[in-house]
Design a protein around this motif. Structure first.
Motif, PDB file in Angstrom:
ATOM      1  N   THR A 271       0.836  -1.197   0.000  1.00  0.00           N
ATOM      2  CA  THR A 271       0.000   0.000   0.000  1.00  0.00           C
ATOM      3  C   THR A 271       0.870   1.246   0.000  1.00  0.00           C
ATOM      4  O   THR A 271       1.802   1.365   0.801  1.00  0.00           O
ATOM      5  CB  THR A 271      -0.911   0.015   1.242  1.00  0.00           C
ATOM      6  OG1 THR A 271      -1.731  -1.156   1.236  1.00  0.00           O
ATOM      7  CG2 THR A 271      -1.799   1.245   1.244  1.00  0.00           C
ATOM      8  N   VAL A 272       0.559   2.170  -0.906  1.00  0.00           N
ATOM      9  CA  VAL A 272       1.307   3.426  -1.022  1.00  0.00           C
ATOM     10  C   VAL A 272       0.415   4.578  -0.557  1.00  0.00           C
ATOM     11  O   VAL A 272      -0.726   4.710  -1.000  1.00  0.00           O
ATOM     12  CB  VAL A 272       1.775   3.659  -2.470  1.00  0.00           C
ATOM     13  CG1 VAL A 272       2.374   5.051  -2.621  1.00  0.00           C
ATOM     14  CG2 VAL A 272       2.795   2.606  -2.872  1.00  0.00           C
ATOM     15  N   LEU A 294       8.595  -0.155  -6.932  1.00  0.00           N
ATOM     16  CA  LEU A 294       7.374   0.505  -6.479  1.00  0.00           C
ATOM     17  C   LEU A 294       7.334   1.964  -6.921  1.00  0.00           C
ATOM     18  O   LEU A 294       6.291   2.465  -7.347  1.00  0.00           O
ATOM     19  CB  LEU A 294       7.266   0.411  -4.961  1.00  0.00           C
ATOM     20  CG  LEU A 294       5.965   0.907  -4.335  1.00  0.00           C
ATOM     21  CD1 LEU A 294       4.784   0.066  -4.806  1.00  0.00           C
ATOM     22  CD2 LEU A 294       6.056   0.863  -2.812  1.00  0.00           C
ATOM     23  N   THR A 295       8.458   2.660  -6.832  1.00  0.00           N
ATOM     24  CA  THR A 295       8.462   4.073  -7.214  1.00  0.00           C
ATOM     25  C   THR A 295       8.210   4.254  -8.701  1.00  0.00           C
ATOM     26  O   THR A 295       7.703   5.297  -9.136  1.00  0.00           O
ATOM     27  CB  THR A 295       9.806   4.728  -6.846  1.00  0.00           C
ATOM     28  OG1 THR A 295      10.873   3.999  -7.475  1.00  0.00           O
ATOM     29  CG2 THR A 295      10.019   4.717  -5.337  1.00  0.00           C
ATOM     30  N   GLU A 326      17.770   6.049  -0.378  1.00  0.00           N
ATOM     31  CA  GLU A 326      18.023   4.715   0.158  1.00  0.00           C
ATOM     32  C   GLU A 326      16.866   3.760  -0.120  1.00  0.00           C
ATOM     33  O   GLU A 326      17.060   2.543  -0.177  1.00  0.00           O
ATOM     34  CB  GLU A 326      18.273   4.789   1.666  1.00  0.00           C
ATOM     35  CG  GLU A 326      19.545   5.527   2.048  1.00  0.00           C
ATOM     36  CD  GLU A 326      19.784   5.499   3.544  1.00  0.00           C
ATOM     37  OE1 GLU A 326      19.131   4.670   4.228  1.00  0.00           O
ATOM     38  OE2 GLU A 326      20.607   6.293   4.039  1.00  0.00           O
ATOM     39  N   PHE A 327      15.677   4.308  -0.270  1.00  0.00           N
ATOM     40  CA  PHE A 327      14.513   3.445  -0.487  1.00  0.00           C
ATOM     41  C   PHE A 327      14.594   2.701  -1.819  1.00  0.00           C
ATOM     42  O   PHE A 327      13.992   1.636  -1.972  1.00  0.00           O
ATOM     43  CB  PHE A 327      13.235   4.289  -0.430  1.00  0.00           C
ATOM     44  CG  PHE A 327      11.977   3.502  -0.691  1.00  0.00           C
ATOM     45  CD1 PHE A 327      11.514   2.575   0.235  1.00  0.00           C
ATOM     46  CD2 PHE A 327      11.267   3.679  -1.870  1.00  0.00           C
ATOM     47  CE1 PHE A 327      10.357   1.842  -0.006  1.00  0.00           C
ATOM     48  CE2 PHE A 327      10.117   2.952  -2.112  1.00  0.00           C
ATOM     49  CZ  PHE A 327       9.665   2.031  -1.183  1.00  0.00           C
ATOM     50  N   GLU A 328      15.312   3.240  -2.782  1.00  0.00           N
ATOM     51  CA  GLU A 328      15.403   2.605  -4.093  1.00  0.00           C
ATOM     52  C   GLU A 328      15.912   1.169  -3.983  1.00  0.00           C
ATOM     53  O   GLU A 328      15.467   0.287  -4.723  1.00  0.00           O
ATOM     54  CB  GLU A 328      16.317   3.422  -5.009  1.00  0.00           C
ATOM     55  CG  GLU A 328      15.780   4.798  -5.363  1.00  0.00           C
ATOM     56  CD  GLU A 328      14.515   4.726  -6.199  1.00  0.00           C
ATOM     57  OE1 GLU A 328      14.509   3.986  -7.203  1.00  0.00           O
ATOM     58  OE2 GLU A 328      13.524   5.389  -5.836  1.00  0.00           O
ATOM     59  N   ASN A 329      16.818   0.904  -3.061  1.00  0.00           N
ATOM     60  CA  ASN A 329      17.373  -0.443  -2.894  1.00  0.00           C
ATOM     61  C   ASN A 329      16.849  -1.141  -1.652  1.00  0.00           C
ATOM     62  O   ASN A 329      17.373  -2.184  -1.249  1.00  0.00           O
ATOM     63  CB  ASN A 329      18.905  -0.368  -2.816  1.00  0.00           C
ATOM     64  CG  ASN A 329      19.520   0.067  -4.134  1.00  0.00           C
ATOM     65  OD1 ASN A 329      19.102  -0.394  -5.197  1.00  0.00           O
ATOM     66  ND2 ASN A 329      20.483   0.971  -4.072  1.00  0.00           N
ATOM     67  N   PHE A 330      15.791  -0.581  -1.058  1.00  0.00           N
ATOM     68  CA  PHE A 330      15.217  -1.183   0.151  1.00  0.00           C
ATOM     69  C   PHE A 330      14.303  -2.346  -0.238  1.00  0.00           C
ATOM     70  O   PHE A 330      13.560  -2.273  -1.222  1.00  0.00           O
ATOM     71  CB  PHE A 330      14.430  -0.132   0.919  1.00  0.00           C
ATOM     72  CG  PHE A 330      13.977  -0.576   2.281  1.00  0.00           C
ATOM     73  CD1 PHE A 330      14.800  -0.430   3.380  1.00  0.00           C
ATOM     74  CD2 PHE A 330      12.721  -1.157   2.457  1.00  0.00           C
ATOM     75  CE1 PHE A 330      14.380  -0.842   4.634  1.00  0.00           C
ATOM     76  CE2 PHE A 330      12.290  -1.561   3.699  1.00  0.00           C
ATOM     77  CZ  PHE A 330      13.134  -1.410   4.791  1.00  0.00           C
ATOM     78  N   ASP A 331      14.351  -3.438   0.529  1.00  0.00           N
ATOM     79  CA  ASP A 331      13.513  -4.610   0.260  1.00  0.00           C
ATOM     80  C   ASP A 331      12.122  -4.399   0.843  1.00  0.00           C
ATOM     81  O   ASP A 331      11.976  -4.110   2.037  1.00  0.00           O
ATOM     82  CB  ASP A 331      14.138  -5.868   0.868  1.00  0.00           C
ATOM     83  CG  ASP A 331      15.420  -6.283   0.156  1.00  0.00           C
ATOM     84  OD1 ASP A 331      15.555  -5.945  -1.033  1.00  0.00           O
ATOM     85  OD2 ASP A 331      16.283  -6.929   0.790  1.00  0.00           O
TER      86      ASP A 331
END
Length: 590
Positions: A271-272, A294-295, A326-331
């Motif tokens: 959920t976004v 997701l982005t 950092e979120f770009e590579n977050f699982d």
């Protein structure tokens, strides 16, 4: 009689409340038995104070019941999952495009038995026929014989048939061949859709057409990313509707009789929320995906600086807050809630300039800037700008003035409707008073405060801290004095240094019949409003003998409150002064 009046008013209030409750129920539409049961559960839960009542409440029913007893696709805005957000792609099936489809043939379509083919010959031989492809896959042309066309692509039909014709008529015969219509096919739609079953269509219809006929993908159970077309139990085409939604890519495909469209079970969902252009529930292709996946679909706003992720992991719940980079590579995992947030405070503010100035009307300054930090950069014409009377219009002050005015109006309403009546005659007087007061309150609520901040006094300016959205007003020098309010001829009068306040009122035609000739408001060029008392017995008002009218001032004669409004005259008078101070308006009580 006072008790009778109060009892009557109490019964009237109860009836109004009951009517409002009934209207609120019917405004939401008819309640189904399931919805009534949910309401009863919510009421019971509220009484026990053991669970969160909000989980029983939905904006509307999940499915809209049709007159035939079936269900229609979920409407936009309905609650269809965590947080009431719909899955990304659910609005694909909100329209009625299945009724507007085209009968055209796509280039990949292959001829099947039952198709219609137009054949025209001219020259030595003339022929104009519409031929049907038979069960053996042929069309029969007189004097030529059968021509096999089964499984021939639509773009190749003309070439194949013309080659056969020219093998018989080598000279002086021209031909034109065209595939007219395709044979309807029956396609099965299975899996988590609203209405699974068998649906008719053309071979060239898109997969969206058949899914729409089936009510669309079930937003709770169905997948928008794993849709398969089966032919003879073999997968012949895969669809990912996210690619269509984001990139416009929808593979062309020709359906055949007996094909099956199988919608897969819904995959991992995330959920976004927050600062994203697409705040939906998104389906992942893997149990664990990267934030960049997701982005790409949710498209965070440019101002997004941080991301909050909450969810569950095998070793327990998690809640982290990371920068957007950092979120770009977050699982991220199934069930996560991702909140895009703007957590960077702006270091600059925008300030507007109005009135008499030269140059730009907007300035950007540091957020801790003060007025005197900006004034040296504002260019003015000293002969025309009254730089000693600068004031500010501020949004926060405007809102506070609005709140104070609303509070005064509510107090006035309470005083009117709770006033006792000892007789029928007094009750009628109170009713008439209430009607007049309500008209006054309605007009007062339409007044828009100015939010003035007075800065200057005797040529000195307060060096206050600026706020976002401040409007710095530099008045224009003038030789006029405005006279308004309850005078016979509101107008601008040329300033006379020897004239008194009452002289200006006389030059404007004198007081009107409704004027309060004992109290007059003067709005100075610097924004300050002063009330003056013509009666020397005044306590908190200034005397007119102390009035010093200056060029650019506005003299406002306030209205007199009718003395028959005994119960509320004090409150109304206070509000009239409050409106004059906040909005420079003479509000009439009649």
């Amino acid at each position: 009689m006072g008790n009778v009046f109060l009892n009557t008013m109490a019964r009237f209030v109860v009836l109004v409340l009951l009517l409002v409750s009934v209207l609120s129920v019917y405004s939401a539409g008819a309640q189904s038995p399931e919805e009534m049961q949910q309401i009863q559960q919510a009421q019971q839960a509220a009484a026990e104070q053991k669970v969160d009542v909000s989980r029983y409440i939905q904006s509307e029913s999940r499915f809209k019941r049709s007159s035939s007893g079936g269900t229609e696709s979920i409407r936009s805005g309905s609650s269809t999952g965590a947080g009431g957000l719909r899955p990304f792609g659910a609005n694909l099936f909100d329209g009625s495009f299945e009724a507007e489809r085209s009968d055209g043939l796509n280039p990949t379509y292959r001829v099947a038995p039952g198709d219609k083919i137009s054949v025209q010959l001219w020259g030595t031989v003339e022929l104009a026929e519409v031929l049907t492809v038979d069960n053996q896959g042929n069309i029969f042309i007189p004097q030529i014989g059968p021509v096999p066309v089964i499984d021939v692509p639509a773009t190749e039909v003309n070439r194949v048939v013309k080659a056969k014709i020219r093998s018989v008529y080598t000279n002086n015969v021209n031909a034109y061949v065209n595939l007219l219509t395709a044979t309807p096919v029956s396609v099965f739609v299975a899996g988590p859709v609203i209405r699974p079953g068998q649906y008719a269509g053309l071979p060239t219809d898109s997969i969206l057409y058949f899914l729409k006929r089936a009510g669309g993908v079930d937003p709770i159970r169905g997948s928008y990313r794993r849709i398969t077309v089966l032919r003879n139990n073999n997968a012949v085409q895969e669809y990912d509707l996210y690619k269509f939604m984001r990139e416009g890519r929808l593979p062309s495909f020709s359906f055949k009789d007996g094909d099956v469209i199988l919608v897969g079970e819904q995959g991992p969902m995330v959920t976004v929320e927050g600062a994203a252009r697409y705040p939906f529930r998104f389906e992942l292709t893997e149990q664990r995906s990267k934030g960049s996946d997701l982005t790409y679909f949710s498209r965070p706003l440019a101002k997004t600086s941080h991301v909050a992720i909450t969810g569950n992991r095998p070793d327990g719940p998690v809640s982290v807050y990371v920068p957007i980079a950092e979120f770009e590579n977050f699982d991220i995992y199934d069930g996560d809630v991702v909140l895009f947030n703007d957590d960077l405070q702006p270091q600059v503010i925008s300030v507007k300039i109005s009135g008499s100035y030269i140059g730009p009307s907007f300035y950007t300054v540091k957020k801790d800037a003060r007025l005197l930090d900006l004034l040296p950069y504002i260019e003015v014409d000293a002969e025309h700008a009254d730089i000693d009377s600068i004031y500010i219009k501020r949004e926060s002050v405007k809102e506070r003035q609005r709140e104070l005015l609303d509070e005064s109006l509510r107090r006035l309403e309470r005083s009117v409707f709770t006033a006792p009546a000892s007789s029928d005659g007094e009750a009628r007087i109170r009713a008439q008073e209430a009607e007049l007061v309500m008209r006054f309150v309605e007009r007062a609520r339409q007044v828009e405060p100015l939010g003035k901040v007075v800065l200057s006094e005797q040529g000195k300016i307060a060096n206050i801290r600026l706020e976002q959205g401040d409007e710095i007003v530099i008045p224009l020098k003038t030789d006029l004095v405005q006279v308004s309010g309850e005078v016979l001829m509101p107008q601008a009068v040329v300033y006379n240094p020897k004239a008194r306040l009452t002289d200006y009122v006389a030059w404007a035609g004198g007081y009107s019949e409704r004027a309060d000739d004992e109290r007059i408001a003067v709005i100075h060029a610097n924004g300050l409003t002063t009330f003056f008392e013509t009666d020397e017995s005044s306590h908190w008002f200034s005397s007119t003998t102390q009035v010093k009218i200056q060029p650019g001032d506005q003299i406002m004669v306030l209205p007199r409150v009718d003395t028959k409004l005994i119960q509320s005259i004090k409150d109304i008078t206070q509000i009239i002064y409050q409106v004059a101070l906040a909005a420079n308006v003479a509000l009439d009580s009649n």
